[in-house]
Design a protein around this motif. Structure first.
Motif, mmCIF file in Angstrom:
data_model
loop_
_atom_site.group_PDB
_atom_site.id
_atom_site.type_symbol
_atom_site.label_atom_id
_atom_site.label_comp_id
_atom_site.label_asym_id
_atom_site.label_seq_id
_atom_site.Cartn_x
_atom_site.Cartn_y
_atom_site.Cartn_z
ATOM 1 N N ALA A 1 0.852 -1.189 0.000
ATOM 2 C CA ALA A 1 0.000 0.000 0.000
ATOM 3 C C ALA A 1 0.881 1.229 0.000
ATOM 4 C CB ALA A 1 -0.896 0.001 1.238
ATOM 5 N N SER A 2 0.377 2.281 -0.581
ATOM 6 C CA SER A 2 1.078 3.561 -0.512
ATOM 7 C C SER A 2 0.151 4.540 0.197
ATOM 8 C CB SER A 2 1.418 4.052 -1.911
ATOM 9 O OG SER A 2 2.209 5.206 -1.799
ATOM 10 N N LEU A 3 0.670 5.185 1.199
ATOM 11 C CA LEU A 3 -0.154 6.054 2.044
ATOM 12 C C LEU A 3 0.473 7.437 2.096
ATOM 13 C CD1 LEU A 3 -2.493 6.199 4.204
ATOM 14 C CD2 LEU A 3 -0.753 5.599 5.911
ATOM 15 N N SER A 4 -0.343 8.431 1.857
ATOM 16 C CA SER A 4 0.129 9.810 1.963
ATOM 17 C C SER A 4 -0.503 10.417 3.216
ATOM 18 C CB SER A 4 -0.295 10.575 0.723
ATOM 19 O OG SER A 4 0.001 11.929 0.917
ATOM 20 N N ILE A 5 0.338 10.861 4.135
ATOM 21 C CA ILE A 5 -0.188 11.398 5.405
ATOM 22 C C ILE A 5 0.083 12.899 5.448
ATOM 23 C CG2 ILE A 5 -0.113 11.218 7.924
ATOM 24 C CD1 ILE A 5 1.179 8.436 7.583
ATOM 25 N N ALA A 6 -1.000 13.688 5.523
ATOM 26 C CA ALA A 6 -0.848 15.134 5.707
ATOM 27 C C ALA A 6 -0.625 15.378 7.197
ATOM 28 C CB ALA A 6 -2.102 15.846 5.229
ATOM 29 N N VAL A 7 0.514 15.985 7.519
ATOM 30 C CA VAL A 7 0.819 16.201 8.936
ATOM 31 C C VAL A 7 0.481 17.641 9.292
ATOM 32 C CG1 VAL A 7 2.607 16.120 10.714
ATOM 33 C CG2 VAL A 7 2.677 14.497 8.796
ATOM 34 N N ALA A 8 -0.501 17.811 10.172
ATOM 35 C CA ALA A 8 -0.901 19.157 10.596
ATOM 36 C C ALA A 8 -0.395 19.406 12.010
ATOM 37 C CB ALA A 8 -2.424 19.273 10.557
ATOM 38 N N GLY A 9 0.074 20.631 12.256
ATOM 39 C CA GLY A 9 0.462 21.018 13.612
ATOM 40 C C GLY A 9 1.811 20.506 14.049
ATOM 41 N N LEU A 10 2.654 20.148 13.105
ATOM 42 C CA LEU A 10 3.987 19.654 13.470
ATOM 43 C C LEU A 10 4.917 19.846 12.278
ATOM 44 C CD1 LEU A 10 5.670 17.919 15.616
ATOM 45 C CD2 LEU A 10 5.073 15.951 14.198
#
Ligand code: AHR
Length: 540
Positions: free
Chosen positions: A474-483
């Protein structure tokens, strides 16, 4: 659905997928065994600035019962053994348990607890009575491991102690005297007896379980009857000031919601007006089996893809069970003062061919690593209510952390997940919205991914990801908010075979390796997850 349409477009996705192919050699080799379909493209958002509840370290608790080789041979070999030991406890096992910081250990059962006579397990070992362990294999029980041995073992490991006291065949008086023997600093005859048996200072008992599976092996009670027993027993839980153990009521198994309802509806359970005690928790037991037939559960290794999927589907069912038991508890305890302790959980297979009947000895494979990761993620998701869990069991029994054979010791894939997940002990959960994708096998449909995120007590944000699909990466794109993330690293546990496992001859077949499948693209974190893998990331 595979190849989800929820993808919102990341300019760097081509680079991200390229990154996915650039994975550590061990993982690449493992992934080579997987089908070559395009990895599903999935999305997540991590809110690193929205702290949630604490993930109690007790969720990483263990259960050690007088069952099979769980205690004898597993952790206790006696002072005269040729196996290296400290006052009778195996050194290799002690070191392994200390390494993963086991927070709490439940003992002596299980079903064994409900007719355990504590007086059998104190005093000079040569003079202790030999009994028959009638519930587990009818073998002799030497009682060499008793109250002192357990409480000293917990101290040596650095774990809290969780004592399960007999209700089914016990009496409140026996419990009261056992507690006085353990806890009293007075000059009473029982406290003096403890001193004569080698322990001057009182021990500490952190948790006291009132019975075990009281609806079954612990007395076949109706919940109304158990509540009356609970009222009786808790009236006699006496302890010196500041030494009061936290009280745990014997709870339901599986979807026995009526049991939870009856317990929670009783004002003594929820308020306990006597002596200022309070109920800390009620328990829940749930095991994952590949089939519904307890006589043919399926084997721990050499299983089919369907058995893999069914076992994980059963493990995922824990989420619904906790949600429904919690909803009942919410009616009576909206502040969630009373916790749900899942004090028995894990995968249960047919015991290994040739092993002693009744010993519940089973191998432990990559499938168990996935069961552990998925279940721990569920506990994190319910951290407001689930504040302890005890995997069944610690050594040589069911989904064990450790297997032993005479002087040899093997760390299981489950142990390695507990090791990788140590960063979540007492961490602060963070919201992680994830598009989990799907893993379909025949009529079975499961989410492909299971995930959790938290800020560790070290200040570092950690994300754990499990890919349940044994065929597809699987390929997962994680938007990181607040860091603001500057670098990412991690560890991965995976293999080419679904039933990869460690043996006494080959103990290092399945171990965590460095994970190089995550890359940063501005505030996007792109992760390529191999099929059938567990990954824990550290975001710096
Ligand atoms: O963990 C094995 C057994 O499973 C325990 O003794 C009992 O509580 C449960 O049914």
């Amino acid at each position: 659905m595979r190849g989800s349409t929820m993808y919102r477009g990341i300019t760097t996705v081509a680079g991200a997928l390229a990154m996915f192919l650039w994975i550590a050699p061990a993982v690449a080799a493992a992934a080579a065994g997987a089908a070559s379909a395009e990895p599903a493209l999935l999305h997540a958002t991590l809110h690193a600035d929205q702290p949630g509840p604490k993930i109690d370290r007790n969720i990483y608790g263990q259960f050690a019962e007088h069952l099979g080789r769980g205690i004898y041979e597993g952790l206790w070999v006696g002072e005269d053994s040729k196996i290296a030991n400290t006052r009778g406890y195996r050194n290799d096992v002690l070191a392994a348990l200390r390494h993963i910081h086991v927070p709490v250990i439940r003992w002596p059962g299980g079903c064994f607890a409900d007719d355990y006579n504590w007086r059998d397990g104190i005093g000079p070992r040569a003079q202790r009575p030999v009994r028959v362990n009638s519930i587990w294999g009818g073998v002799t029980e030497s009682n060499a491991f008793g109250t002192h041995e357990f409480l000293e073992f917990a101290e040596l490991v650095g774990a809290r102690s969780y004592l399960s006291i007999p209700v089914g065949a016990g009496t409140p008086l026996a419990m009261e005297q056992w507690l006085e023997y353990i806890l009293s600093d007075s000059q009473s005859t029982l406290a003096q007896e403890r001193r004569r048996n080698g322990r001057d200072a009182p021990f500490k008992v952190d948790y006291l379980g009132v019975g075990n599976e009281s609806w079954g092996c612990g007395g076949q009670m109706r919940p109304e009857h158990y509540v009356d027993e609970f009222r009786d027993y808790t009236a006699f839980v006496r302890a010196p000031a500041g030494q009061m153990p936290k009280i745990v009521a014997s709870g339901a198994a599986d979807d026995n919601y009526r049991w939870t309802e009856v317990l929670m509806a009783d004002p003594v359970v929820t308020q306990m007006p006597l002596w200022g005690h309070s109920t800390e928790a009620i328990s829940l037991h749930y095991y994952s089996t590949p089939s519904d037939d307890w006589n043919h559960k399926g084997s721990a290794t050499g299983f089919t893809a369907e058995e893999w999927a069914r076992t994980l589907s059963k493990a995922l069912h824990m989420d619904e069970l906790i949600a429904k038991h919690s909803a009942i508890m919410d009616k009576y305890d909206p502040e969630r003062r009373i916790a749900l302790f899942v004090d028995e959980w894990g995968a249960w297979y047919d015991q290994e061919l040739g092993s002693t009947p009744g010993f519940l000895y089973q191998q432990n494979s990559l499938r168990d690593a996935l069961v552990a990761a998925v279940t721990l993620n569920i506990f994190h998701a319910h951290a407001e209510r689930v504040r302890m869990a005890n995997i069944a069991q610690m050594i040589n029994v069911l989904q064990a952390m450790i297997l032993t054979d005479k002087e040899k010791m093997v760390l299981t894939p489950t142990y390695h997940v507990f090791d990788m997940y140590q960063v979540f002990q007492d961490a602060t959960r963070l919201p992680l919205e994830i598009e989990a994708g799907s893993y379909v096998l025949g009529k079975l449909q499961l989410p492909q991914l299971s995930a959790t995120a938290a800020r560790g007590s070290d200040g570092v944000v950690h994300i754990a990801l499990a890919n349940l699909d044994p065929q597809h990466s699987a390929s997962l794109s994680i938007a990181v908010a607040g860091l603001a993330v500057h670098s990412v690293n991690g560890r991965v546990l995976t293999s080419a075979a679904m039933d990869a496992h460690n043996t006494f001859d080959e103990p290092h077949v399945l171990e965590p390796g460095a994970f190089n499948g995550a890359s940063l693209h501005g505030s996007q974190l792109v992760v390529g997850l191999p099929a059938k893998s567990v990954v824990v990331l550290d975001l710096h």
